[in-house]
Scaffold this motif. Structure first.
Motif, PDB file in Angstrom:
ATOM      1  N   VAL A  80       3.074 -32.530  -9.297  1.00  0.00           N
ATOM      2  CA  VAL A  80       3.092 -33.336 -10.526  1.00  0.00           C
ATOM      3  C   VAL A  80       1.824 -33.187 -11.375  1.00  0.00           C
ATOM      4  CG1 VAL A  80       3.222 -35.705 -11.428  1.00  0.00           C
ATOM      5  CG2 VAL A  80       4.822 -34.952  -9.646  1.00  0.00           C
ATOM      6  N   PRO A  81       0.613 -33.203 -10.795  1.00  0.00           N
ATOM      7  CA  PRO A  81      -0.584 -33.130 -11.650  1.00  0.00           C
ATOM      8  C   PRO A  81      -0.862 -31.754 -12.281  1.00  0.00           C
ATOM      9  CG  PRO A  81      -1.191 -33.641  -9.352  1.00  0.00           C
ATOM     10  CD  PRO A  81       0.284 -33.462  -9.400  1.00  0.00           C
ATOM     11  N   ILE A  82      -0.167 -30.729 -11.859  1.00  0.00           N
ATOM     12  CA  ILE A  82      -0.430 -29.373 -12.366  1.00  0.00           C
ATOM     13  C   ILE A  82       0.018 -29.264 -13.828  1.00  0.00           C
ATOM     14  CG2 ILE A  82       0.150 -26.907 -12.095  1.00  0.00           C
ATOM     15  CD1 ILE A  82      -1.684 -28.046  -9.870  1.00  0.00           C
ATOM     16  N   GLN A  83      -0.810 -28.603 -14.637  1.00  0.00           N
ATOM     17  CA  GLN A  83      -0.468 -28.311 -16.034  1.00  0.00           C
ATOM     18  C   GLN A  83       0.342 -27.018 -16.055  1.00  0.00           C
ATOM     19  OE1 GLN A  83      -1.323 -30.372 -18.781  1.00  0.00           O
ATOM     20  NE2 GLN A  83      -1.705 -31.691 -17.026  1.00  0.00           N
ATOM     21  N   TRP A  84       1.663 -27.169 -15.957  1.00  0.00           N
ATOM     22  CA  TRP A  84       2.561 -26.012 -15.889  1.00  0.00           C
ATOM     23  C   TRP A  84       2.700 -25.360 -17.265  1.00  0.00           C
ATOM     24  CZ3 TRP A  84       3.539 -24.419 -11.151  1.00  0.00           C
ATOM     25  CH2 TRP A  84       3.489 -25.348 -10.107  1.00  0.00           C
ATOM     26  N   LEU A  85       3.124 -24.121 -17.289  1.00  0.00           N
ATOM     27  CA  LEU A  85       3.312 -23.374 -18.537  1.00  0.00           C
ATOM     28  C   LEU A  85       4.602 -23.769 -19.248  1.00  0.00           C
ATOM     29  CD1 LEU A  85       2.288 -19.837 -17.198  1.00  0.00           C
ATOM     30  CD2 LEU A  85       0.883 -21.429 -18.541  1.00  0.00           C
ATOM     31  N   THR A  86       5.582 -24.253 -18.483  1.00  0.00           N
ATOM     32  CA  THR A  86       6.868 -24.683 -19.050  1.00  0.00           C
ATOM     33  C   THR A  86       7.080 -26.161 -18.743  1.00  0.00           C
ATOM     34  OG1 THR A  86       8.081 -24.053 -17.043  1.00  0.00           O
ATOM     35  CG2 THR A  86       7.874 -22.362 -18.763  1.00  0.00           C
ATOM     36  N   LYS A  87       8.031 -26.772 -19.427  1.00  0.00           N
ATOM     37  CA  LYS A  87       8.345 -28.191 -19.192  1.00  0.00           C
ATOM     38  C   LYS A  87       8.867 -28.396 -17.769  1.00  0.00           C
ATOM     39  CE  LYS A  87       9.420 -29.257 -23.965  1.00  0.00           C
ATOM     40  NZ  LYS A  87      10.404 -29.711 -24.922  1.00  0.00           N
ATOM     41  N   ASN A  88       8.685 -29.611 -17.261  1.00  0.00           N
ATOM     42  CA  ASN A  88       9.177 -29.969 -15.930  1.00  0.00           C
ATOM     43  C   ASN A  88      10.667 -30.273 -15.984  1.00  0.00           C
ATOM     44  OD1 ASN A  88       6.728 -29.664 -14.655  1.00  0.00           O
ATOM     45  ND2 ASN A  88       6.156 -31.801 -14.890  1.00  0.00           N
ATOM     46  N   ALA A  89      11.418 -29.248 -16.289  1.00  0.00           N
ATOM     47  CA  ALA A  89      12.886 -29.349 -16.305  1.00  0.00           C
ATOM     48  C   ALA A  89      13.424 -27.942 -16.120  1.00  0.00           C
ATOM     49  CB  ALA A  89      13.360 -29.934 -17.631  1.00  0.00           C
ATOM     50  N   ASN A  90      14.468 -27.807 -15.334  1.00  0.00           N
ATOM     51  CA  ASN A  90      15.119 -26.515 -15.175  1.00  0.00           C
ATOM     52  C   ASN A  90      14.185 -25.449 -14.606  1.00  0.00           C
ATOM     53  OD1 ASN A  90      17.425 -24.914 -15.306  1.00  0.00           O
ATOM     54  ND2 ASN A  90      16.808 -24.058 -17.275  1.00  0.00           N
ATOM     55  N   ASN A  91      13.433 -25.807 -13.558  1.00  0.00           N
ATOM     56  CA  ASN A  91      12.539 -24.866 -12.897  1.00  0.00           C
ATOM     57  C   ASN A  91      13.035 -24.610 -11.477  1.00  0.00           C
ATOM     58  OD1 ASN A  91      10.664 -27.161 -14.371  1.00  0.00           O
ATOM     59  ND2 ASN A  91      10.258 -25.079 -15.052  1.00  0.00           N
ATOM     60  N   MET A  92      12.776 -23.421 -10.983  1.00  0.00           N
ATOM     61  CA  MET A  92      13.090 -23.100  -9.594  1.00  0.00           C
ATOM     62  C   MET A  92      11.778 -23.011  -8.822  1.00  0.00           C
ATOM     63  SD  MET A  92      15.236 -19.974  -7.894  1.00  0.00           S
ATOM     64  CE  MET A  92      13.875 -18.814  -7.773  1.00  0.00           C
ATOM     65  N   TYR A  93      11.785 -23.553  -7.618  1.00  0.00           N
ATOM     66  CA  TYR A  93      10.610 -23.565  -6.756  1.00  0.00           C
ATOM     67  C   TYR A  93      10.885 -22.705  -5.529  1.00  0.00           C
ATOM     68  CZ  TYR A  93       9.390 -27.380  -9.795  1.00  0.00           C
ATOM     69  OH  TYR A  93       9.109 -28.126 -10.911  1.00  0.00           O
ATOM     70  N   ILE A  94       9.892 -21.903  -5.182  1.00  0.00           N
ATOM     71  CA  ILE A  94       9.977 -21.053  -3.990  1.00  0.00           C
ATOM     72  C   ILE A  94       9.060 -21.649  -2.936  1.00  0.00           C
ATOM     73  CG2 ILE A  94       9.424 -18.784  -3.025  1.00  0.00           C
ATOM     74  CD1 ILE A  94      10.251 -17.564  -5.686  1.00  0.00           C
ATOM     75  N   PHE A 125      17.098 -20.456 -15.209  1.00  0.00           N
ATOM     76  CA  PHE A 125      15.913 -21.301 -15.056  1.00  0.00           C
ATOM     77  C   PHE A 125      14.850 -20.917 -16.080  1.00  0.00           C
ATOM     78  CE2 PHE A 125      17.741 -21.739 -10.759  1.00  0.00           C
ATOM     79  CZ  PHE A 125      17.755 -23.118 -10.668  1.00  0.00           C
ATOM     80  N   ALA A 126      14.018 -21.895 -16.466  1.00  0.00           N
ATOM     81  CA  ALA A 126      12.932 -21.648 -17.418  1.00  0.00           C
ATOM     82  C   ALA A 126      11.771 -20.925 -16.752  1.00  0.00           C
ATOM     83  CB  ALA A 126      12.447 -22.970 -18.014  1.00  0.00           C
ATOM     84  N   SER A 127      11.560 -21.190 -15.462  1.00  0.00           N
ATOM     85  CA  SER A 127      10.445 -20.560 -14.759  1.00  0.00           C
ATOM     86  C   SER A 127      10.660 -20.641 -13.251  1.00  0.00           C
ATOM     87  CB  SER A 127       9.124 -21.237 -15.118  1.00  0.00           C
ATOM     88  OG  SER A 127       9.026 -22.513 -14.511  1.00  0.00           O
ATOM     89  N   LEU A 169       5.829 -18.366 -13.067  1.00  0.00           N
ATOM     90  CA  LEU A 169       6.302 -17.202 -13.824  1.00  0.00           C
ATOM     91  C   LEU A 169       7.366 -17.693 -14.801  1.00  0.00           C
ATOM     92  CD1 LEU A 169       6.359 -14.063 -14.209  1.00  0.00           C
ATOM     93  CD2 LEU A 169       8.279 -14.073 -12.615  1.00  0.00           C
ATOM     94  N   PRO A 170       7.033 -17.799 -16.108  1.00  0.00           N
ATOM     95  CA  PRO A 170       8.073 -18.143 -17.079  1.00  0.00           C
ATOM     96  C   PRO A 170       9.080 -17.003 -17.150  1.00  0.00           C
ATOM     97  CG  PRO A 170       5.882 -18.497 -18.007  1.00  0.00           C
ATOM     98  CD  PRO A 170       5.708 -17.723 -16.725  1.00  0.00           C
TER      99      PRO A 170
END
Length: 171
Positions: A80-94, A125-127, A169-170
């Motif tokens: 949560v605290p990370i400043q991601w490059l894309t919005k926190n929606a529609n992301n895949m996590y590995i 996914f966005a990223s 990775l966007p």
């Protein structure tokens, strides 16, 4: 490198023992290289059982299981605290990418990442987001070579006092 989709499939409950043995071997091999990323607390057999229940655990198999990876849409609270490059929606996590140490350096991690990246593109996914241990320089280079951007640090106290680096990775 040829992309072999038929080698990668969703894990089954019958794979659980082999998956756990593979990750235990990885933990021992990393500790032998002074990389204290995994230990007796992580990853657990129960964690893999949950991954299978959620149908998020994939295995790379060529007669035996050579590697695993978890692909999920669930963001861990540590992220949560990370400043991601894309919005926190529609992301895949590995998570929990692992290759049996007997097969390290033979391209299986690349195949698992190719699969994950193709999957993310296909699903729109966005990223792709992930983390890797700050003391695991090989993994950092692996992700950075694939175009992932290092963004910040998080901590998993049960795993290590050292930080983990978040990457994105966007698409």
């Amino acid at each position: 490198m040829a992309f072999a989709k038929n080698m990668i499939r969703k894990a089954l409950f019958s794979d659980l023992d082999s998956i756990h043995e593979l990750t235990q071997a990885c933990a021992k091999a990393m500790i032998a290289k002074n990389i204290y990323q995994w230990n007796e607390y992580y990853p657990t057999r129960d964690r893999f059982q949950k991954d299978i229940e959620l149908q998020e655990l994939y295995i790379l198999e060529e007669t035996t299981i050579k590697g695993i990876v978890v692909l999920t849409q669930i963001m861990d609270e540590e992220y949560v605290p990370i400043q991601w490059l894309t919005k926190n929606a529609n992301n895949m996590y590995i998570h929990r990418l692992a290759v049996d140490p007997k097969y390290w350096g033979q391209g299986y991690a690349q195949k698992l990442m190719e699969y994950a990246e193709h999957y993310a593109i296909k699903k729109g996914f966005a990223s792709i987001r992930l983390d890797t241990f700050s003391q695991n320089k090989r993994n950092q280079k692996f992700y950075e070579t694939r175009g992932y951007h290092r963004l910040g640090e998080i901590y998993f106290p049960k795993q290590s006092k050292e930080p983990f680096y978040c990457y994105e990775l966007p698409i």
